[in-house]
Design a protein around this motif. Structure first.
Motif, PDB file in Angstrom:
ATOM      1  N   GLU A 148      68.274  71.571 -59.214  1.00  0.00           N
ATOM      2  CA  GLU A 148      68.453  73.007 -58.998  1.00  0.00           C
ATOM      3  C   GLU A 148      69.575  73.549 -59.864  1.00  0.00           C
ATOM      4  OE1 GLU A 148      66.078  74.580 -57.725  1.00  0.00           O
ATOM      5  OE2 GLU A 148      65.209  72.618 -57.294  1.00  0.00           O
ATOM      6  N   SER A 174      60.861  76.203 -58.549  1.00  0.00           N
ATOM      7  CA  SER A 174      61.021  74.764 -58.376  1.00  0.00           C
ATOM      8  C   SER A 174      61.178  74.082 -59.721  1.00  0.00           C
ATOM      9  CB  SER A 174      59.816  74.167 -57.659  1.00  0.00           C
ATOM     10  OG  SER A 174      59.856  72.750 -57.801  1.00  0.00           O
ATOM     11  N   TYR A 175      62.394  73.650 -59.968  1.00  0.00           N
ATOM     12  CA  TYR A 175      62.651  73.001 -61.242  1.00  0.00           C
ATOM     13  C   TYR A 175      61.878  71.694 -61.334  1.00  0.00           C
ATOM     14  CZ  TYR A 175      65.485  72.861 -65.392  1.00  0.00           C
ATOM     15  OH  TYR A 175      65.896  72.898 -66.679  1.00  0.00           O
TER      16      TYR A 175
END
Lengths: 80, 499, 221
Positions: free
Chosen positions: A39, B255-256
């Motif tokens: 993130e 969402s990486y």
């Protein structure tokens, strides 16, 4: 050329090697911490100049219009 | 200041709390000169490509006055004009836009001013000279009749040299980055910049310099040509979407992790899809099946990307219509999902029996290169150019005209070519009735006419865009812009505070 | 995902993987295809020797004549491939067979002598793999190229008038090569339309496009 059965064997070995190398690379990547802090990556494009939560593109003149509208609606001021 | 000098706004921003801002402004300023070179080239090629497209399209249906007028002009025969259009758009408009967007994105994401601009200037000149000679050569009759490689081989060294310079620059820029994180857009850009020279070199050898034998040539050709779409245009389009959507919204990508999955599955599967151009052809059945498998597996990265973009945008819808960049980019991102899912379907043998060889394929191609790639490039330019020159876009009306005419124009084109092409395919595949070929040709004419009309709409959009760009470049910055930098770097709340 | 070498390896690998499968493997299996007789050679017991040509039998595909080769260059220069394919799909898939576009599916061996393979991907016009068989009259091709609508009403094929010369008929009479157009499209009294060398070559090439031979792997019906 080779017999048909030989092609199957070669194919299986080849695809086995590919699968094995994919597993190896993935394990290596996880161990090396390539997938930590995901993130953090997503927010890496923001900073003090262009922070999270701030819209950064408008039609020309749009921003002034919105600013004026916020003036007229004191409780609700937020760039929606 | 005369008009040309107004291209440059070198005064630093002088607000007290803008030290952090100067860094981004410095990065943008360092890209300015070479970026403008690529931008102007891309817009000029867009116009040339549009003109060639109109010429090609209008000759295929009544009223036939254009076809009659050019019937004696060898340089304007359909096969050449169509190919000149493709190459002008792909390598003129497309590649120049890619270089602009990629250089700016790499600079921003590496958090460093770009260096070694000399290499890029030379590359830009060589590139555009190459495409100019190449397109000229196609019309003059040196067309190679190899799809996506119609430019004669005498431009190959220029292309290769230009690209080598850009590639080396890219590696140096990446090595000099000031961030320890590598953002998703950078993976896509780096991958694209690795893939393209390999593809180009291998295919030049296998088709021109040491031609492969028989159908191996066709397999190599479509491995190359589809990968130009899937491993060059698509990754750059996605890189832009992955940056601009979160950037404009001020929200991070949903969402990486999904984006990593999307990247690697694209890398793995897209490579194999190219064989779907040869379904039914004189190649082994297993390789056709492999192409179908690759094409269908593409559903994975496409759905993953769609989820990511959609979930990032979902919520208040206002920003999308408040921002030119988001309008174009979201249109492009949605188109990416649609064109890819359609493409996966088209790779199934049963569907392909209908769509192969028809105008449906042409529609699909324009769905990808225009509705997806080109619209995202427009969105990217709307974000980048003001930051390069420190000025606001001159007219919201022109931008809206650009958007609506291109969005509606391409939608009309896609409808006409997909519906017309599908019905054409159904007629062509009919083994019972076997409608006479000329009857099928007659049937396609109204659809082709609709395509020409859509082309006129796109032309209006492009003209609006061209006017915007050149007006922007030539106008003097206002007092406000000179002092604060482009006001689009300030949110309404900040503006209110400043006033 | 921070490592440039990892990215490079992955990206290189994916490209190499597809190139190996799509191009290299097929180059290894199809790259050494040779001309072949209509049937395999047989051993003394009558069993077929797969891959070997029968002695004394004509080999196919055959190289086209020199002028046809030149005509192929004209075909390339005019961009004919962008409306016409040169591949016949198998019976039962599409309607290629029903349309008379070929007596059999075209296979890899049919293309081995072509240094530029022009399979094509659009059928704005009909397939041409065997056009020399179904349209063997050179004059038809000349008038079709000169004015497509003269033989194909409603055709959207562009006319290739620049491949022809309009000349005055001189005192020795009309030229042997003059093309015979239908009256509505013919030039005025005293003029004739004569093909240039390029038109002759192109038509020779079109006439050379035939699928009138068998191969062991694919026989005609």
């Amino acid at each position: 050329m080779l017999e048909f059965g030989h092609y199957i064997v070669v194919g299986l070995i080849f695809s086995g090697l590919i699968m094995a190398s994919a597993v190896v690379m993935l394990t290596w990547a996880v161990k090396r911490g390539q997938f930590k802090n995901l993130e953090r990556g997503a927010v890496s494009i923001f900073d003090e100049e262009e922070p999270l939560g701030v819209q950064t593109d408008y039609f020309p003149g749009e921003r002034e219009k919105l600013a004026k509208r916020q003036d007229r609606r004191p409780g609700k001021g937020k760039n929606s | 200041m005369n008009a040309l000098a107004s291209l440059y706004t070198s005064e630093p921003y002088n607000e007290p709390d803008t030290e952090a801002r100067a860094s981004l402004a410095r990065i943008d300023a360092s890209v300015r000169n070479v970026g403008l070179l690529f931008l102007v080239a891309s817009v000029v090629w867009l116009m040339i490509g549009t003109l060639l497209a109109l010429l090609a399209s209008f000759t295929l249906h009544p009223p036939n006055f254009i076809a009659g007028a050019i019937a004696d002009i060898e340089w304007l025969t359909f096969g050449r004009v169509r190919s000149a259009h493709l190459n002008a758009m792909a390598f003129g408009w497309g590649n120049n836009a890619i270089f602009l967007v990629a250089i700016w994105l790499m600079a921003r994401l590496s958090r460093t001013e770009i260096r070694h601009q000399g290499m890029l200037y030379i590359a830009a000149i060589f590139w555009n000279v190459a495409v100019l000679i190449g397109v000229w050569g196609i019309l003059a009759g040196d067309i190679t009749s190899v799809e996506w490689l119609e430019m004669p081989t005498y431009v190959t060294p220029l292309v290769a040299f230009s690209y080598a310079l850009i590639g080396v620059w890219g590696i140096l820029a990446f090595a000099n980055r000031q961030t320890d994180h590598v953002y998703v857009s950078q993976w896509y850009l780096l991958a694209a910049f690795f893939w393209f020279p390999w593809l180009y070199t291998i295919i030049q050898i296998m088709i021109f310099f040491e031609p492969a034998r028989g159908v191996v040539q066709a397999l190599a050709n479509w491995w190359f040509a589809h990968n130009v779409l899937g491993l060059w245009f698509t990754p750059v389009g996605l890189a832009a979407a992955y940056y601009f959507i979160p950037k404009v919204l001020g929200r991070p990508i949903y969402s990486y992790y999904l984006s990593i999955l999307g990247f690697w599955s694209l890398a793995l599967f897209y490579n194999w899809a190219g064989v779907h151009h040869l379904i039914g052809g004189p190649v082994p059945a297993w390789v056709i099946s492999a192409g179908t498998v690759g094409s269908v597996m593409m559903v994975i990265p496409v759905v993953v990307t769609a989820i990511n973009h959609h979930m990032t945008v979902v919520g208040p819808f206002r920003p999308v219509i408040q921002s030119p960049t988001l309008l174009f980019t979201v249109f492009g991102a949605i188109s990416y999902t649609l064109v890819s899912l359609l493409g996966s379907a088209m790779a199934l043998r049963s569907v392909n029996e209908i769509t192969h060889f028809t105008h449906f394929t042409v529609g699909h191609a324009h769905h990808g290169v225009y509705a997806f790639f080109t619209m995202i490039m427009f969105g990217s330019i709307y974000y980048i150019l003001p930051r390069l020159v420190g000025k606001e876009w001159p007219s919201a009306a022109l931008i809206r005209i650009h958007f609506w005419f291109t969005a509606l124009g391409i939608s009309l084109m896609l409808f006409a070519l997909h519906a017309g092409g599908w019905l054409q395919g159904v007629m062509m595949a009919d083994r019972e009735e076997v409608p006479p070929f000329l009857e099928i040709v007659e049937f396609t004419k109204p659809w082709l006419w609709a395509r020409s009309v859509s082309g006129l709409m796109l032309t209006v959009g492009h003209i609006a865009f061209g006017i915007s760009v050149f007006w922007m470049l030539l106008k003097k910055p206002t007092e406000a812009e000179k002092e604060q930098g482009p006001t689009l770097l300030a949110s309404p709340a900040e503006l209110k505070a400043e006033s | 995902m921070k490592s440039l070498p990892l990215l490079f390896l992955g990206v290189f690998f994916t490209l190499a993987f597809s190139w190996t499968g799509i191009v290299l493997v097929n180059h290894l299996t199809l790259g050494d295809l040779e001309q072949m007789s209509a049937e395999w050679a047989t051993d003394p017991d009558g069993n077929p020797l797969v891959g070997q040509a029968a002695e004394g039998e004509p080999l196919y595909p055959q190289l086209e004549s020199g002028i046809a080769r030149q005509g192929k260059q004209v075909y390339i220069e005019m961009g004919c491939m962008y409306c016409h394919t040169q591949q016949v799909r198998r019976q039962g898939y599409g309607s290629d067979f029903e349309r008379g576009w070929g007596d059999r599916q075209s296979v890899a061996r049919d293309y081995i002598l072509q240094e530029r393979v022009l399979l094509g991907t659009m059928r704005t016009g009909p397939d041409l793999k065997a056009v020399g068989q179904r349209l063997p009259d050179p004059n038809w091709h000349h008038i079709h190229l000169y004015e497509p609508e003269s033989v194909s009403p409603g055709s959207i094929m562009p006319p290739f008038r620049f491949l022809y010369e309009k000349r005055e008929i001189d005192e020795t009479g009309p030229s042997e090569n003059a093309i015979q157009l239908p009256p509505e499209f013919a030039p005025e009294e005293g003029y004739e339309i004569v093909p240039t060398r390029r038109a002759e070559a192109l038509v020779a090439y079109l006439l050379s496009l035939r699928l009138d031979y068998d191969l062991p792997e694919m026989k005609r019906n």
